[in-house]
Design an enzyme around this catalytic site. Sequence first.
Site, PDB file in Angstrom:
ATOM      1  N   LYS A 105       0.518  -1.175   0.168  1.00 52.38           N
ATOM      2  CA  LYS A 105      -0.498   0.342  -0.170  1.00 52.38           C
ATOM      3  C   LYS A 105       0.758   1.238   0.146  1.00 52.38           C
ATOM      4  O   LYS A 105       2.441   0.993  -0.004  1.00 52.38           O
ATOM      5  CB  LYS A 105      -1.306  -0.105   1.214  1.00 52.38           C
TER       6      LYS A 105
HETATM    7  C1  LIG Z   1      -9.868  -2.222  -0.738  1.00 60.46           C
HETATM    8  C2  LIG Z   1      -8.731  -3.352   0.096  1.00 60.46           C
HETATM    9  N1  LIG Z   1      -9.948  -3.841   1.390  1.00 60.46           N
HETATM   10  C3  LIG Z   1      -9.639  -3.751   1.798  1.00 60.46           C
HETATM   11  C4  LIG Z   1      -8.073  -5.006   2.185  1.00 60.46           C
HETATM   12  C5  LIG Z   1      -7.748  -5.471   3.590  1.00 60.46           C
HETATM   13  O1  LIG Z   1      -6.678  -4.840   3.824  1.00 60.46           O
HETATM   14  P1  LIG Z   1      -5.510  -6.111   4.298  1.00 60.46           P
HETATM   15  O2  LIG Z   1      -5.153  -6.811   3.595  1.00 60.46           O
HETATM   16  O3  LIG Z   1      -4.457  -4.793   5.610  1.00 60.46           O
HETATM   17  O4  LIG Z   1      -5.925  -6.667   5.440  1.00 60.46           O
HETATM   18  C6  LIG Z   1      -7.662  -4.232   0.950  1.00 60.46           C
HETATM   19  C7  LIG Z   1      -6.615  -5.203   1.018  1.00 60.46           C
HETATM   20  O5  LIG Z   1      -5.907  -5.413  -0.142  1.00 60.46           O
HETATM   21  C8  LIG Z   1      -8.125  -4.485   0.412  1.00 60.46           C
HETATM   22  O6  LIG Z   1      -7.600  -4.019  -0.994  1.00 60.46           O
END
Ligand SMILES: Cc1ncc(COP(=O)(O)O)c(C=O)c1O
Length: 403
Positions: free
Chosen positions: A195
């Site tokens: 990210k």
């Molecule tokens: C659009 C979106 N929402 C939620 C998440 C969830 O994040 P995490 O992987 O940090 O749990 C991601 C992660 O890739 C995402 O791309």
Amino acid sequence: MADAPASMTARFLPYARQTVEDDDIAAVVAALKSDFLTTGPLVEKFEAAFAAATGATQAVACNSGTAALHLAALASDLKEGEAAIVPALTFLATANAVRMTGAEVVFADVDPDTGLLTPQTFAAAIASARNGGLKPRAALPVHLNGQVCDLPALAKIAEQHGIILLEDACHALGENNVGAAKHSAAACFSTHAVKAITTGEGGVVTTRDSAMAERMRRLRTHGMVREPADFSSRDLGFDGNEPNPWYYEMREIGWNYRIPDILCALGLAQLQKLGRLFARRREIAALYDRLLAPLSPAIRPVPHGSAPHGWHLYAILVDFSALGTTRARFMNALRKEGIGTQVHYMPLHLQPYYRERYGKQRLPGAETYYARCLSIPLFPAMHDGDVERVVQALARLVSKVSA
Ligand SMILES: Cc1ncc(COP(=O)(O)O)c(C=O)c1O
């Protein structure tokens, strides 16, 4: 940024990659040498810096973007017997966070060219939820790829229907006002490795609602209350007028969603360079926009105009059948040239779990976007020559067909 030497341009280019520099490593080493590995002073420092970077008044850090979404949904009192609207074009976590509260998901369609929830598809999803006897209590617009949804318009509709907006801003940290939560109850970020900034794994919820932030802080650590002023039980919590020194209490179920100080050290160092990393992402995107123009209409960028963007991903729309190929063959051909690509995302209503739960659905906007989308390499350490290399490889694939 200057071009890389020829030997460097031949390296494998993943679709995304973290930027970890010496100062990031030094910050983590310092945290490892400190008294705190788990929750220590760096958590609050990271939260304050994150709130400042996004323009929110409150930030609650946790151990993933998924946890951030879950905390925001829980603190909105979303629960079994209710429903939340989720655009079909997103990562599993957006919908799963709703299911984790026991509430049902109503998938909304998206714009076929941007993949975003629009006021029209939002209104249609509310109507379809109501027709199905469900009362939508929340909605989770997703700033897919970093494109920022039309929040003022979505907020107007949400307000008319008593719906709480929780932004999935996991793609959208950047200098674009996302996270100030002016049109929503909260915005949820991920600080996963690829990210805008990273803590390895991690997440943050931003909000302007201090009561909501307090509740999320409790829910992130088992629903525990440690402040004597908040104890509900006098007989268990006090010895006369003095609070018992060991005592804490729990009034609602919570989770262990804590982020350790070690990761907040990395997050703090990364936040300091957000402006520089974001500026480079924007530069690369502008270069792609310019170099890809001659490949239209077979290949064109997801249209973004001059709207705010987080530039998490650079997505193109490819007419695979006009190119006489399939997406799998196209991706494999690029991989042979050392170029990584990814699909963001297969619509969630097609996932077996959701298909089984809600039956077969047709969401033509999401399916049309999915049929054509491909994320090509975008990360701050890319050189201009890397961008040219990607576009040249795409041009070769296009010319193979037109030859
Ligand atoms: C659009 C979106 N929402 C939620 C998440 C969830 O994040 P995490 O992987 O940090 O749990 C991601 C992660 O890739 C995402 O791309």
